[in-house]
Design a protein around this motif. Sequence first.
Motif, PDB file in Angstrom:
ATOM      1  N   HIS A  46      -0.515   4.534   1.975  1.00 37.16           N
ATOM      2  CA  HIS A  46      -1.781   3.835   1.723  1.00 37.16           C
ATOM      3  C   HIS A  46      -2.603   3.726   3.003  1.00 37.16           C
ATOM      4  CE1 HIS A  46      -0.034   2.495  -2.076  1.00 37.16           C
ATOM      5  NE2 HIS A  46       1.000   2.045  -1.400  1.00 37.16           N
ATOM      6  N   SER A  48      -5.690   1.400   3.346  1.00 35.94           N
ATOM      7  CA  SER A  48      -6.636   0.413   2.808  1.00 35.94           C
ATOM      8  C   SER A  48      -7.626   0.061   3.900  1.00 35.94           C
ATOM      9  CB  SER A  48      -5.887  -0.847   2.369  1.00 35.94           C
ATOM     10  OG  SER A  48      -4.860  -0.512   1.468  1.00 35.94           O
ATOM     11  N   ASP A  61      -8.916   0.116  -1.642  1.00 38.71           N
ATOM     12  CA  ASP A  61      -7.516  -0.320  -1.631  1.00 38.71           C
ATOM     13  C   ASP A  61      -6.543   0.841  -1.445  1.00 38.71           C
ATOM     14  OD1 ASP A  61      -8.194  -3.001  -2.099  1.00 38.71           O
ATOM     15  OD2 ASP A  61      -8.158  -2.725  -4.271  1.00 38.71           O
TER      16      ASP A  61
END
Length: 116
Positions: A46, A48, A61
């Motif tokens: 991820h 974000s 996100d």
Amino acid sequence: MLVLDNILSDRGSRYAVSGGPCMSGAAAQSFVATLKRRKEFAKATHHSWALLTEDGPVKADDGEAGAGTVILRMLERADLRNHIIVVTRWYGGKHLGGDRFRHVQTAVRSYLEALS
């Protein structure tokens, strides 16, 4: 670009935070793409991020539901504008539940302290 790697680890997940001057959502996408070109960041689960621009807030996100909002709120409190902050997570195989939000906050705090 300021990159703080290995901010913290929890149950196999690792976090890093990075950021720099950024003026638009398109520039933010470019910033994240540049970050992902780094070998270690390309393997992250991820990325974000959030950004406060003259046109308003922009966030993503990247599969870490709610993380962009956490970053955005911290940018608003710090009144840091035209500056992107990206929290990167390498998923370690175990769900962290609500702890992941605390880890995002810790990463952003570390970045803001490094700026001052």
